[in-house]
Scaffold this motif. Sequence first.
Motif, PDB file in Angstrom:
ATOM      1  N   ALA A   5       0.838  -1.206   0.000  1.00 18.62           N
ATOM      2  CA  ALA A   5       0.000   0.000   0.000  1.00 18.62           C
ATOM      3  C   ALA A   5       0.875   1.259   0.000  1.00 18.62           C
ATOM      4  O   ALA A   5       0.565   2.242  -0.693  1.00 18.62           O
ATOM      5  N   LEU A   6       1.976   1.235   0.748  1.00 22.53           N
ATOM      6  CA  LEU A   6       2.881   2.397   0.737  1.00 22.53           C
ATOM      7  C   LEU A   6       3.502   2.558  -0.644  1.00 22.53           C
ATOM      8  O   LEU A   6       3.603   3.676  -1.161  1.00 22.53           O
ATOM      9  N   ALA A   7       3.906   1.434  -1.256  1.00 20.53           N
ATOM     10  CA  ALA A   7       4.498   1.519  -2.598  1.00 20.53           C
ATOM     11  C   ALA A   7       3.481   2.076  -3.591  1.00 20.53           C
ATOM     12  O   ALA A   7       3.833   2.829  -4.503  1.00 20.53           O
ATOM     13  N   ALA A   8       2.211   1.733  -3.381  1.00 26.12           N
ATOM     14  CA  ALA A   8       1.166   2.204  -4.304  1.00 26.12           C
ATOM     15  C   ALA A   8       1.061   3.732  -4.293  1.00 26.12           C
ATOM     16  O   ALA A   8       0.800   4.341  -5.325  1.00 26.12           O
ATOM     17  N   VAL A   9       1.268   4.373  -3.127  1.00 24.75           N
ATOM     18  CA  VAL A   9       1.176   5.846  -3.101  1.00 24.75           C
ATOM     19  C   VAL A   9       2.537   6.496  -3.364  1.00 24.75           C
ATOM     20  O   VAL A   9       2.616   7.710  -3.499  1.00 24.75           O
ATOM     21  N   LEU A  10       3.613   5.693  -3.412  1.00 19.22           N
ATOM     22  CA  LEU A  10       4.934   6.265  -3.722  1.00 19.22           C
ATOM     23  C   LEU A  10       5.282   5.916  -5.172  1.00 19.22           C
ATOM     24  O   LEU A  10       4.502   6.242  -6.056  1.00 19.22           O
ATOM     25  N   ASP A  11       6.386   5.194  -5.393  1.00 21.67           N
ATOM     26  CA  ASP A  11       6.795   4.976  -6.788  1.00 21.67           C
ATOM     27  C   ASP A  11       6.534   3.568  -7.323  1.00 21.67           C
ATOM     28  O   ASP A  11       7.156   3.134  -8.292  1.00 21.67           O
ATOM     29  N   LYS A  12       5.662   2.820  -6.660  1.00 22.24           N
ATOM     30  CA  LYS A  12       5.192   1.516  -7.139  1.00 22.24           C
ATOM     31  C   LYS A  12       6.290   0.461  -7.192  1.00 22.24           C
ATOM     32  O   LYS A  12       6.239  -0.468  -7.991  1.00 22.24           O
ATOM     33  N   ARG A  13       7.335   0.652  -6.360  1.00 20.43           N
ATOM     34  CA  ARG A  13       8.393  -0.356  -6.297  1.00 20.43           C
ATOM     35  C   ARG A  13       8.404  -0.958  -4.906  1.00 20.43           C
ATOM     36  O   ARG A  13       8.532  -0.241  -3.914  1.00 20.43           O
ATOM     37  N   CYS A  14       8.271  -2.294  -4.846  1.00 17.98           N
ATOM     38  CA  CYS A  14       8.177  -2.931  -3.537  1.00 17.98           C
ATOM     39  C   CYS A  14       9.005  -4.211  -3.500  1.00 17.98           C
ATOM     40  O   CYS A  14       8.901  -5.048  -4.394  1.00 17.98           O
ATOM     41  N   GLU A  15       9.855  -4.338  -2.498  1.00 18.95           N
ATOM     42  CA  GLU A  15      10.664  -5.545  -2.336  1.00 18.95           C
ATOM     43  C   GLU A  15      10.271  -6.192  -1.008  1.00 18.95           C
ATOM     44  O   GLU A  15      10.352  -5.554   0.034  1.00 18.95           O
ATOM     45  N   ILE A  16       9.829  -7.440  -1.076  1.00 23.18           N
ATOM     46  CA  ILE A  16       9.396  -8.148   0.133  1.00 23.18           C
ATOM     47  C   ILE A  16      10.489  -9.149   0.505  1.00 23.18           C
ATOM     48  O   ILE A  16      10.789 -10.060  -0.276  1.00 23.18           O
ATOM     49  N   TYR A  17      11.114  -8.973   1.649  1.00 18.02           N
ATOM     50  CA  TYR A  17      12.176  -9.889   2.065  1.00 18.02           C
ATOM     51  C   TYR A  17      11.692 -10.785   3.197  1.00 18.02           C
ATOM     52  O   TYR A  17      11.088 -10.333   4.164  1.00 18.02           O
ATOM     53  N   THR A  18      11.965 -12.090   3.011  1.00 17.57           N
ATOM     54  CA  THR A  18      11.449 -13.081   3.951  1.00 17.57           C
ATOM     55  C   THR A  18      12.496 -14.169   4.188  1.00 17.57           C
ATOM     56  O   THR A  18      13.688 -13.931   3.966  1.00 17.57           O
ATOM     57  N   ASP A  19      12.055 -15.351   4.647  1.00 21.07           N
ATOM     58  CA  ASP A  19      13.027 -16.399   4.976  1.00 21.07           C
ATOM     59  C   ASP A  19      13.168 -17.453   3.885  1.00 21.07           C
ATOM     60  O   ASP A  19      13.794 -18.483   4.093  1.00 21.07           O
ATOM     61  N   VAL A  20      12.553 -17.252   2.718  1.00 22.77           N
ATOM     62  CA  VAL A  20      12.760 -18.138   1.567  1.00 22.77           C
ATOM     63  C   VAL A  20      13.090 -17.256   0.361  1.00 22.77           C
ATOM     64  O   VAL A  20      12.699 -16.089   0.323  1.00 22.77           O
ATOM     65  N   ASP A  21      13.807 -17.844  -0.642  1.00 21.68           N
ATOM     66  CA  ASP A  21      14.259 -16.988  -1.741  1.00 21.68           C
ATOM     67  C   ASP A  21      13.255 -16.922  -2.886  1.00 21.68           C
ATOM     68  O   ASP A  21      13.592 -17.138  -4.032  1.00 21.68           O
ATOM     69  N   GLY A  22      12.012 -16.619  -2.540  1.00 16.08           N
ATOM     70  CA  GLY A  22      11.008 -16.403  -3.571  1.00 16.08           C
ATOM     71  C   GLY A  22       9.804 -17.315  -3.417  1.00 16.08           C
ATOM     72  O   GLY A  22       9.681 -18.043  -2.428  1.00 16.08           O
ATOM     73  N   VAL A  23       8.950 -17.244  -4.426  1.00 16.43           N
ATOM     74  CA  VAL A  23       7.728 -18.049  -4.428  1.00 16.43           C
ATOM     75  C   VAL A  23       8.026 -19.373  -5.127  1.00 16.43           C
ATOM     76  O   VAL A  23       8.670 -19.386  -6.180  1.00 16.43           O
ATOM     77  N   TYR A  24       7.576 -20.455  -4.567  1.00 18.39           N
ATOM     78  CA  TYR A  24       7.819 -21.807  -5.091  1.00 18.39           C
ATOM     79  C   TYR A  24       6.506 -22.465  -5.527  1.00 18.39           C
ATOM     80  O   TYR A  24       5.419 -21.985  -5.175  1.00 18.39           O
ATOM     81  N   THR A  25       6.646 -23.587  -6.223  1.00 18.14           N
ATOM     82  CA  THR A  25       5.450 -24.314  -6.701  1.00 18.14           C
ATOM     83  C   THR A  25       4.651 -24.942  -5.562  1.00 18.14           C
ATOM     84  O   THR A  25       3.500 -25.323  -5.738  1.00 18.14           O
ATOM     85  N   ALA A  26       5.269 -25.091  -4.385  1.00 19.57           N
ATOM     86  CA  ALA A  26       4.579 -25.535  -3.159  1.00 19.57           C
ATOM     87  C   ALA A  26       5.443 -25.013  -2.021  1.00 19.57           C
ATOM     88  O   ALA A  26       6.572 -24.567  -2.254  1.00 19.57           O
TER      89      ALA A  26
END
Length: 399
Positions: free
Chosen positions: A158-179
Amino acid sequence: MTTVLKFGGSSVATVEQIQAIASYLKGRADAGEKLVVVVSAMGKMTDSLIAQARTITDRPERRELDRLLAIGEEQTISLLSIALNSLGTKALSLTGAQAGISTMGLHTKSKIKQINGELLREKLVVNDVIIVAGFQGVNEHGDVTTLGRGGSDTTAVALAAVLDKRCEIYTDVDGVYTADPRVHKTAKAIDRISYDEMMEMSALGSKVMEMRSVELGKKYGVHIFVGKTLDSQKGTWIMEATETMEQKVVSSVSVTKNVLSVSIKHVPQTDSAVADIFELLSNRHVNIDMISQTTFDGDVFLSFTCPLDEEEFLEEALGDIMNRFTTVKVDRHDQHAKLSVVGIGMRDATGVASRLFAIFRAEAIPFYQVTTSEISISYTIAQSDVERTVAAIAHAFEL
Ligand code: ADP
Ligand code: ASP
Ligand code: MG
């Protein structure tokens, strides 16, 4: 250009991890970037705060619970800001309310109504990094609210939506997987995924991205990158589907554990009974999923599922239902899970359901309910059958 970065709970679980993130952010700020950083509560802090309230009562007032839960994220923003400033990077921490995030709706599941982007831009003139508490906002009464579990993703997008539309989500896995890669070791990384598929996966239980965050991303055209904290070589871009994107019939499997299945027998066969039942459930704010209704020999049989953590609301609603309709018999099963296959190619392909039923037959896996959407098919199964079912589906569809 301002980029919004979000770091989830396990990435900020210790002060040392927060300091390591501060060093990384300093590097980017020194290279000239303006950053808005959203953080979650440290580690399992949100769970502990909920548990603390529950040692007092099973039903804490939701307003007070929100006040309590908001503390988690407020601890992290302060520590990160202290860490950045100690490295010589000008940083400022803001609660949701201070960042101009106004919300509407119920406590503990509020929705973002508006964000004051101007306020953030002003603060970015004199600071290199603004740190915003995820998962929280303020409602029309000036009370602190939270956005539902996993809600920091929504704050970030939501913050990226009102700023420059760039958003990086950092978590404990390196991306989205098939499961879920933690449960299914052979799951494969996905480089690019459409908003629609990601939204469906999130709605069906893949908690790597919170569902509303993806919905907002699609609505406002936010480019979302999902990667591993301090190790962003690889990762997944969430974007509009493109011609070159692989449109697999089945591209992933999502699982929602802790599903409560409810069956109601002997519902009176009147024009209003079913509507009345769902009204009573809705009055108690039970989130209903997977509804089915059959009538046999004049006997109406209704079944539905809801999240196990809404059991209290459900019990209240079932009490109301049994008071209103004394004939009904209710049965519940709390060891169920919902397993779903998702694929954008399902829009055009036929025969997916038949292939899936054949897998259930070959593996002798019982299922209790089936629902479909344009790009997914879901089954309720026993929680104990989840792993072997995912393995069989992953094998059949090469996931
Ligand atoms: P954070 O605290 O950073 O918000 P979450 O725990 O909410 O992190 O989400 C990350 C987790 O999502 C991973 O640890 C992983 O187990 C889970 N997950 C579930 N499904 C998937 C999937 N398809 N791809 C990647 N991660 C998934
Ligand atoms: N701390 C909140 C939770 O655990 C919000 C979040 O991490 O996204 O659900
Ligand atoms: Mg999360």
